[in-house]
Design a protein around this motif. Structure first.
Motif, PDB file in Angstrom:
ATOM      1  N   ASN A   1      72.631 -17.293 -54.598  1.00 10.68           N
ATOM      2  CA  ASN A   1      71.798 -18.440 -54.207  1.00 10.68           C
ATOM      3  C   ASN A   1      70.529 -18.511 -55.049  1.00 10.68           C
ATOM      4  O   ASN A   1      70.127 -19.599 -55.511  1.00 10.68           O
ATOM      5  CB  ASN A   1      71.446 -18.354 -52.730  1.00 10.68           C
TER       6      ASN A   1
ATOM      7  N   ILE B   1      75.178 -12.398 -51.932  1.00 14.24           N
ATOM      8  CA  ILE B   1      75.018 -13.813 -51.572  1.00 14.24           C
ATOM      9  C   ILE B   1      73.619 -14.299 -51.898  1.00 14.24           C
ATOM     10  O   ILE B   1      73.434 -15.412 -52.440  1.00 14.24           O
ATOM     11  CB  ILE B   1      75.345 -14.031 -50.081  1.00 14.24           C
TER      12      ILE B   1
ATOM     13  N   TYR C   1      72.016 -29.978 -48.849  1.00 16.97           N
ATOM     14  CA  TYR C   1      71.929 -28.522 -48.738  1.00 16.97           C
ATOM     15  C   TYR C   1      71.128 -27.946 -49.912  1.00 16.97           C
ATOM     16  O   TYR C   1      70.317 -27.028 -49.744  1.00 16.97           O
ATOM     17  CB  TYR C   1      73.331 -27.909 -48.715  1.00 16.97           C
TER      18      TYR C   1
ATOM     19  N   GLY D   1      77.320 -25.581 -57.797  1.00 17.24           N
ATOM     20  CA  GLY D   1      78.170 -25.163 -56.699  1.00 17.24           C
ATOM     21  C   GLY D   1      77.600 -25.356 -55.314  1.00 17.24           C
ATOM     22  O   GLY D   1      78.099 -24.751 -54.357  1.00 17.24           O
TER      23      GLY D   1
ATOM     24  N   SER E   1      79.562 -22.693 -60.758  1.00 17.73           N
ATOM     25  CA  SER E   1      79.829 -23.999 -60.146  1.00 17.73           C
ATOM     26  C   SER E   1      80.872 -23.908 -59.040  1.00 17.73           C
ATOM     27  O   SER E   1      81.108 -24.883 -58.319  1.00 17.73           O
ATOM     28  CB  SER E   1      80.316 -24.990 -61.215  1.00 17.73           C
ATOM     29  N   GLN E   2      81.500 -22.743 -58.899  1.00 19.49           N
ATOM     30  CA  GLN E   2      82.537 -22.573 -57.895  1.00 19.49           C
ATOM     31  C   GLN E   2      82.007 -21.796 -56.693  1.00 19.49           C
ATOM     32  O   GLN E   2      80.967 -21.149 -56.753  1.00 19.49           O
ATOM     33  CB  GLN E   2      83.737 -21.823 -58.497  1.00 19.49           C
ATOM     34  N   LYS E   3      82.751 -21.844 -55.616  1.00 20.97           N
ATOM     35  CA  LYS E   3      82.424 -21.035 -54.460  1.00 20.97           C
ATOM     36  C   LYS E   3      82.817 -19.585 -54.752  1.00 20.97           C
ATOM     37  O   LYS E   3      83.961 -19.309 -55.082  1.00 20.97           O
ATOM     38  CB  LYS E   3      83.157 -21.544 -53.214  1.00 20.97           C
TER      39      LYS E   3
ATOM     40  N   THR F   1      82.913 -15.652 -53.394  1.00 19.98           N
ATOM     41  CA  THR F   1      82.822 -14.783 -52.214  1.00 19.98           C
ATOM     42  C   THR F   1      82.742 -13.322 -52.651  1.00 19.98           C
ATOM     43  O   THR F   1      83.118 -12.962 -53.777  1.00 19.98           O
ATOM     44  CB  THR F   1      84.050 -14.961 -51.301  1.00 19.98           C
TER      45      THR F   1
ATOM     46  N   ARG G   1      71.336 -19.663 -58.579  1.00 22.77           N
ATOM     47  CA  ARG G   1      71.608 -21.096 -58.615  1.00 22.77           C
ATOM     48  C   ARG G   1      70.317 -21.900 -58.556  1.00 22.77           C
ATOM     49  O   ARG G   1      70.135 -22.869 -59.306  1.00 22.77           O
ATOM     50  CB  ARG G   1      72.516 -21.474 -57.447  1.00 22.77           C
TER      51      ARG G   1
ATOM     52  N   ASN H   1      77.131 -27.331 -51.830  1.00 22.71           N
ATOM     53  CA  ASN H   1      78.073 -28.167 -51.090  1.00 22.71           C
ATOM     54  C   ASN H   1      77.656 -29.634 -51.069  1.00 22.71           C
ATOM     55  O   ASN H   1      78.498 -30.537 -51.052  1.00 22.71           O
ATOM     56  CB  ASN H   1      78.214 -27.667 -49.655  1.00 22.71           C
TER      57      ASN H   1
ATOM     58  N   GLU I   1      75.961 -30.319 -57.954  1.00 18.01           N
ATOM     59  CA  GLU I   1      77.406 -30.158 -58.109  1.00 18.01           C
ATOM     60  C   GLU I   1      77.734 -29.095 -59.152  1.00 18.01           C
ATOM     61  O   GLU I   1      78.628 -28.259 -58.940  1.00 18.01           O
ATOM     62  CB  GLU I   1      78.022 -31.502 -58.518  1.00 18.01           C
TER      63      GLU I   1
END
Length: 390
Positions: A336, A332, A368, A362, A300-302, A304, A339, A364, A359
């Motif tokens: 995606n 990445i 999107y 994660g 649920s978080q960004k 990297t 998710r 935005n 939400e």
């Protein structure tokens, strides 16, 4: 290799008799015979499935070949009276021209069988690499204009560069030998040589007839001559200059030692490389698994790449590379895809709204999320949701 018959080495096949052959009395032994053996059949052997068999060497020298199911085949120097256990496959073979043995066995149960298990019928130590003759052995020095147009022949050749730099073409492929390097020319490989620098070049050349089945180990490679190998080459040259009694034989022995030790070095390096590769794969898998666990628990978080790399204590570039190697996609793209695949599970199994799902996973924004969902599955999440209810 032929083994000595001892209590321990022979334990899987029988025992060594503690009394003379003629004094052995076994209730289950019904017949006795004397055999003069001059030849042997690789594919046949004897077995008695219910009784013991007594074998004693009378004249000559012989090898006793044995094996039992579940054990490797063994060859023994038959110099003692032995008592074989039932269910032991056996054959006696003369070590020289012929031998005479006495044998006690049960004629009704002892039979000749055809071998389905490979038995090593080698007699003694055999060489896998044989050097029959050395044709040329010389040390040369040439100036910067040295160039040899080339040749090929049906024997082996080795060139060791002692000083300078040598360029050699082998069947059109160029190899550059620097000081301390050496190379083999296998039989029928066309090769040229020339000085590759502005200073003189000195090199040792040995051509020889060698029987060796694994020529790919040696050909088309440049080797570095370490201290041990160089000392052997020095012995070869010293013996050539000394020219003493049996010097040619000793030179051939040194050359064979040189090649065998080189092959051992190659084999050791390959083993270490394979072990390192296996260990590296396991380590990389561990890094990737740790990264996946973090992705699943923080979806649920960004997330990297730098953040993941910090968690596994390696650089982001290295993590990106091994992740792609193991998972087949970039980090990445994997996040995606995970998710989006998880969003389909939520749509199917929960009453959460698309906004809530976006939400939780994660994204935005719902916009999107919808755009990525349609890009991956060819349908918008709202249409997908409605299709499940119809």
């Amino acid at each position: 290799m032929i083994k000595n018959i001892t209590k321990l080495s022979f334990a899987n096949y029988g025992t060594i008799s503690s009394i003379p052959y003629d004094d052995i009395q076994l209730d289950d032994v019904k017949n006795e015979t004397t055999k003069i053996i001059t030849t042997f059949d690789l594919n046949s052997y004897f077995i008695d499935t219910t009784n013991k068999t007594v074998i004693n060497i009378e004249e000559g020298t012989a090898v006793l070949y044995t094996y039992t199911p579940g054990n490797d085949s063994r060859s023994f120097f038959l110099d003692k009276c032995v008592i074989l256990n039932p269910n032991v496959f056996y054959k006696v073979v003369p070590l020289d021209n012929s031998c005479t043995i006495k044998i006690k066995f049960n004629n009704k149960t002892t039979s000749i069988q055809r071998s389905n298990t490979r038995i090593d019928f080698s007699r003694g130590i055999k060489s896998k690499l044989n050097i029959a003759k050395i044709y040329t052995l010389y040390y040369q020095e040439f100036d910067k204009f040295f160039s040899y147009k080339g040749e090929k022949h049906d024997f082996w050749e080795i060139t060791y560069v002692d000083q300078g730099e040598l360029s050699t073409l082998i069947d059109g492929r160029e190899f550059i030998l620097k000081q301390g390097d050496f190379i083999f020319y296998a039989p029928n490989q066309y090769h040229t040589q020339k000085n590759n620098s502005s200073v003189p070049v000195s090199f040792l050349t040995i051509s020889f007839k060698m029987d060796f089945e694994e020529e790919d180990i040696l050909k088309d490679k440049i080797f570095i001559c370490d201290h041990e190998l160089k000392s052997i080459l020095e012995k070869i040259l010293d013996e050539k200059n000394y020219n003493g009694v049996y010097s040619p034989d000793l030179i051939i022995c040194y050359l064979k030692e040189f090649i065998v030790k080189l092959i051992r070095i190659i084999s050791k390096k390959n083993s270490i490389k394979q072990l390192h590769t296996s260990m590296q794969v396991n380590t990389n898998n561990a890094f990737v698994n740790t990264s996946l666990e973090y992705i699943y628990s923080h979806i649920s978080q960004k997330i990297t790449v730098d953040e993941l790399a910090d968690k596994v204590s390696i650089s982001s570039s290295y993590l990106s590379r091994i992740f792609k190697d193991v998972m087949g996609v970039t980090i990445i793209d994997y996040i995606n895809n995970y998710r989006l695949d998880t969003s389909k599970v939520y749509i199917k199994s929960t009453d959460l709204s698309l906004t809530q799902i976006a939400e939780i996973l994660g994204f935005n924004s719902i916009h999107y999320f919808s755009k990525q969902f349609k890009k991956r599955y060819g349908i918008s999440p709202i249409v997908y949701s409605k299709s499940l209810k119809n």
